[in-house]
Scaffold this motif. Structure first.
Motif, mmCIF file in Angstrom:
data_model
loop_
_atom_site.group_PDB
_atom_site.id
_atom_site.type_symbol
_atom_site.label_atom_id
_atom_site.label_comp_id
_atom_site.label_asym_id
_atom_site.label_seq_id
_atom_site.Cartn_x
_atom_site.Cartn_y
_atom_site.Cartn_z
ATOM 1 N N HIS A 141 0.822 -1.220 0.000
ATOM 2 C CA HIS A 141 0.000 0.000 0.000
ATOM 3 C C HIS A 141 0.852 1.266 0.000
ATOM 4 O O HIS A 141 0.407 2.333 0.402
ATOM 5 C CB HIS A 141 -1.010 -0.057 1.153
ATOM 6 N N CYS A 174 -7.339 0.804 -5.253
ATOM 7 C CA CYS A 174 -6.819 -0.357 -4.527
ATOM 8 C C CYS A 174 -7.917 -0.890 -3.606
ATOM 9 O O CYS A 174 -8.789 -0.144 -3.179
ATOM 10 C CB CYS A 174 -5.600 0.066 -3.712
ATOM 11 N N CYS A 198 -7.745 -1.416 -0.631
ATOM 12 C CA CYS A 198 -7.682 -0.785 0.692
ATOM 13 C C CYS A 198 -8.497 0.505 0.721
ATOM 14 O O CYS A 198 -8.686 1.100 1.775
ATOM 15 C CB CYS A 198 -6.237 -0.508 1.089
ATOM 16 N N CYS A 215 -1.859 2.546 -5.082
ATOM 17 C CA CYS A 215 -1.016 1.669 -4.260
ATOM 18 C C CYS A 215 -0.214 0.727 -5.167
ATOM 19 O O CYS A 215 -0.677 0.345 -6.242
ATOM 20 C CB CYS A 215 -1.860 0.805 -3.339
HETATM 21 ZN ZN LIG Z 1 -3.886 -0.032 -1.040
#
Ligand SMILES: [Zn+2]
Length: 391
Positions: free
Chosen positions: A247, A257, A259, A264
């Protein structure tokens, strides 16, 4: 068992484990003063660690005469004879693997199953228990024969609580206590760790990182995580999330991403992204994109260019890690790590370009020797190291 070991402080437990690892890493025995030099621990910490290990019968002590026939004989410590069988479990993003091995590391049985681990936490835990039962049946063993079991989980684990932390990665696992869930299913106590840390230990004990004290293992697969071994020991950080390099933000990327951020590293370099790019290329007939290993594909010259490009992007982030940690080796594992030379070339190029010259010159970049089994064998190695620790 001595009073002092009934409730050891975390510091004493850590030194005990460091001493045990150093004794097990040495062929032919090691003296107390050599232990102090190898581990960097004080003489009193070594004395306490050795005292605990002798009391637990995990090591034994032998007197060795000095070669010149004069001077006091020195006492060397050696691991006690291996005591039984262990099991290792590896959870990937879409597979579960289980191996049952002898305490020497020799694998007796091994099974793997494809399953969506990210979205089916309970199913994956049940699958691990079923695969272990199959391994035990194949090896003609009972669960009670296992002296130790360890598992790697592909998510950040809070080392203080043992819970899976990230709300966006491995979401069905959040707030699960994998060690407790697995212990309940397997009927054995279990050590749980991050998958990249397991991969690092697999390569350290059985593969490309043998003999290394400071190295970075990169699990490059659906996500990208690093297992850090510093001063011969796993470095997890204060919460257990050190090494989450997937990340890291890349300056020119804006891919979404999982996340929740954009740009990332693992949104740009992942096995699915590389395979998506490869589908646009007319590959040589023997290259099969559906194969989990990239080994056959990477011999295709055009595919090799795609893989080297991914290596350059990955190497940009690893260059910063070289400046921060000055490792002696970077071991590339996971499905992307199976690509071999073209990947190493790309990573090498970026490290040479972006890391401090001395750090870049010093670091040896290589692929994992155990291929897709680094994490599984790391779980086996962890189970061997942790056998007979009272729980
Ligand atoms: Zn990420």
């Amino acid at each position: 068992m001595p009073e002092s070991y009934a409730d050891p402080s975390p510091r004493r437990q850590r030194s005990r484990q460091q001493v045990l690892n150093a004794i097990r890493a040495e062929n032919g025995g090691i003296t107390r003063s050599e232990l102090s030099r190898v581990t960097g621990l004080s003489r009193s910490a070594i004395a306490e660690g050795v005292q605990d290990l002798l009391a637990e019968r995990l090591v034994t002590e032998h007197r060795v005469e000095s070669g010149l026939g004069r001077g006091r004989p020195s006492a060397v410590l050696v691991p006690a004879a291996a005591r039984g069988e262990v099991a290792g479990i590896d959870f990937g993003h879409n597979h579960v693997s289980v191996a049952v091995a002898h305490s020497s590391g020799r694998v007796l049985a091994e099974h793997r199953r494809t399953i969506d681990v990210d979205h089916q936490a309970t199913g994956a835990l049940d699958a691990a228990a079923a695969l272990l039962a199959r391994c035990l049946a194949d090896a003609d063993l009972a669960a009670s024969d296992l002296v130790s079991v360890a598992a790697g989980i592909p998510a950040p684990l809070d080392m203080k609580t043992g819970l899976v932390r990230s709300p966006t990665i491995l979401s069905t696992w959040v707030d699960l206590d994998p060690a407790r869930e697995l212990s309940t299913r397997l009927g054995r106590p279990i050590q749980v760790g991050n998958d990249a840390d397991m991969g690092a230990h697999g390569e350290l004990r059985f593969g490309a990182a043998r003999g290394c004290r400071d190295f970075v293992y990169v699990k490059a697969s659906h996500g990208i995580g690093a297992g850090l071994v510093l001063n011969g020991d796993t470095y997890r950080g204060t919460l257990g999330i050190a090494g989450e390099i997937g990340h890291t933000q890349l300056p020119d990327a804006d891919n979404w991403c999982r996340c929740g951020n954009r740009g990332c590293l693992e949104a740009v370099v992942s096995i699915s992204e590389i395979k998506r790019q490869l589908t646009h290329i007319r590959l040589q007939p023997e290259a099969d994109v559906s194969d989990p290993s990239l080994m056959a594909i990477s011999s295709d010259p055009v595919a090799a260019r795609v893989i080297t490009g991914a290596g350059r992007t990955l190497g940009r982030v690893l260059a910063d890690l070289c400046n921060a940690l000055n490792p002696e080796a970077i071991v590339l594992g996971g499905e992307i790590g199976t690509a071999g030379v073209p990947l190493v070339l790309g990573v090498r190029e970026s490290i040479d370009r972006y890391a401090q010259p001395a750090a870049a010159q010093d670091v040896n970049v290589r692929c994992a020797q155990l291929g897709l089994r680094s994490e599984l064998m790391g779980a086996v190695a962890t189970a061997i190291r942790h056998q007979a620790i009272p729980v």
